[in-house]
Design a protein around this motif. Sequence first.
Motif, PDB file in Angstrom:
ATOM      1  N   SER A 190      -0.745 -69.633  55.622  1.00 39.54           N
ATOM      2  CA  SER A 190       0.246 -70.266  56.491  1.00 39.54           C
ATOM      3  C   SER A 190       0.151 -71.789  56.496  1.00 39.54           C
ATOM      4  N   VAL A 191       1.300 -72.407  56.309  1.00 44.36           N
ATOM      5  CA  VAL A 191       1.481 -73.851  56.449  1.00 44.36           C
ATOM      6  C   VAL A 191       2.710 -74.001  57.337  1.00 44.36           C
ATOM      7  N   GLY A 246       6.395 -63.128  50.394  1.00 42.99           N
ATOM      8  CA  GLY A 246       5.563 -62.181  49.662  1.00 42.99           C
ATOM      9  C   GLY A 246       4.810 -62.820  48.502  1.00 42.99           C
ATOM     10  N   ASP A 247       4.795 -62.119  47.355  1.00 47.41           N
ATOM     11  CA  ASP A 247       3.985 -62.591  46.232  1.00 47.41           C
ATOM     12  C   ASP A 247       4.606 -63.760  45.480  1.00 47.41           C
ATOM     13  N   ASN A 289      -2.561 -64.274  57.328  1.00 48.17           N
ATOM     14  CA  ASN A 289      -1.156 -64.272  57.707  1.00 48.17           C
ATOM     15  C   ASN A 289      -0.290 -63.576  56.661  1.00 48.17           C
ATOM     16  N   LEU A 290      -0.863 -63.271  55.496  1.00 47.33           N
ATOM     17  CA  LEU A 290      -0.127 -62.520  54.492  1.00 47.33           C
ATOM     18  C   LEU A 290      -0.042 -61.056  54.920  1.00 47.33           C
ATOM     19  N   THR A 291       0.902 -60.332  54.362  1.00 46.37           N
ATOM     20  CA  THR A 291       1.054 -58.927  54.729  1.00 46.37           C
ATOM     21  C   THR A 291      -0.125 -58.113  54.199  1.00 46.37           C
ATOM     22  N   LEU A 292      -0.351 -56.956  54.828  1.00 43.56           N
ATOM     23  CA  LEU A 292      -1.437 -56.080  54.394  1.00 43.56           C
ATOM     24  C   LEU A 292      -1.254 -55.656  52.946  1.00 43.56           C
ATOM     25  N   SER A 293      -0.024 -55.366  52.541  1.00 45.64           N
ATOM     26  CA  SER A 293       0.212 -54.929  51.164  1.00 45.64           C
ATOM     27  C   SER A 293      -0.108 -56.040  50.174  1.00 45.64           C
ATOM     28  N   LEU A 294       0.221 -57.297  50.524  1.00 50.59           N
ATOM     29  CA  LEU A 294      -0.070 -58.404  49.620  1.00 50.59           C
ATOM     30  C   LEU A 294      -1.572 -58.678  49.570  1.00 50.59           C
ATOM     31  N   GLU A 344      -7.398 -56.501  60.979  1.00 54.54           N
ATOM     32  CA  GLU A 344      -7.474 -55.289  60.163  1.00 54.54           C
ATOM     33  C   GLU A 344      -6.797 -55.453  58.813  1.00 54.54           C
ATOM     34  N   ARG A 345      -6.034 -56.524  58.636  1.00 53.07           N
ATOM     35  CA  ARG A 345      -5.441 -56.787  57.325  1.00 53.07           C
ATOM     36  C   ARG A 345      -6.513 -57.119  56.273  1.00 53.07           C
ATOM     37  N   LEU A 346      -7.724 -57.443  56.727  1.00 53.98           N
ATOM     38  CA  LEU A 346      -8.792 -57.777  55.791  1.00 53.98           C
ATOM     39  C   LEU A 346      -9.507 -56.547  55.245  1.00 53.98           C
ATOM     40  N   ARG A 347      -9.110 -55.378  55.708  1.00 49.94           N
ATOM     41  CA  ARG A 347      -9.811 -54.159  55.309  1.00 49.94           C
ATOM     42  C   ARG A 347      -9.880 -53.944  53.787  1.00 49.94           C
TER      43      ARG A 347
END
Length: 302
Positions: free
Chosen positions: A17-18, A125-126, A153-158, A184-187
């Motif tokens: 995030s910026v 996204g990507d 801040n990126l999506t879990l899928s990314l 939990e996105r860091l899982r």
Amino acid sequence: MTQNNTQPTPNILCIGSVLWDIIGRSPVEMRRGSDMPGRITQLPGGVAMNIAMTLARFGLKPALLSAVGRDDEGVELIAACARLGLVTDYIYRSDDLPTDRYMAVEGANGLIAAIADAHSLEAAGDKILKPLRDGSLGSPTSPFTGPIALDGNLTLSLLDDIANDPAFDAADLRVAPASPGKAERLRPFLTCNRGTLYVNLEEAGLLCQADFTDSETAAKAMLDRGACRVLVTDGGSSATEASTRSLITLVPPRVTVARVTGAGDTFMAAHIAAESRGDTCEAALASALKAAATYVSGEPPL
């Protein structure tokens, strides 16, 4: 995509995030429903941005990979980044996505409430990773080899894609959640046993689905859950750096807290900078704690 020749080659990348931080601070304690006098400021922010700004103060040359709109707020934000010595050439600029914002209220008793509007970053996204795949900064066959600071801040899928992406195979990956709500996105990085994770005690508890009372116990539990290396902070109480090779716990300097937003980002950046200088694990942790303590006291972290 090619880099502007007026900008030095970056030696670290900050992905995430910026945005604009809009922070209201009151010098008195606050609670739900409080209406107090104070100051409202607008400054460049976001996890990736905060880390990059601190890295630049420590003499590194960070490049930002993020999404920033072409609206007036985005033009002003890019100009502010450039003035701070950050490489902005690789930022994805969208014609139809607005520039993201973060809003927080802080009192003498700490953070009262905050809302992060990072929807444009998530929508991009990507696309923000294109320079790591098209040869501008690296590619799957010739990946970027330096440190990369990555925020949640990126999506879990990314984030899951990044954890398994060969374009990141040679990087020294440093990962932090944007907030406890996104921990939990860091899982995927636990599952893949990859990267160095920077979390606070609450975030460690969310990732391990447990309650912890100290940073050392939390760090050990994260290793048991699959973390390759982890740094767990617990406010002014302690911080622990742990891997399969070592475990170090230190107590941060005691200071009067004047601000809290950005403290974790300052800690992470100062730790990366210290290790880039060749500091030992203990010295790097001590340096990061000192920088974070100086920051929350209201002074610059140098």
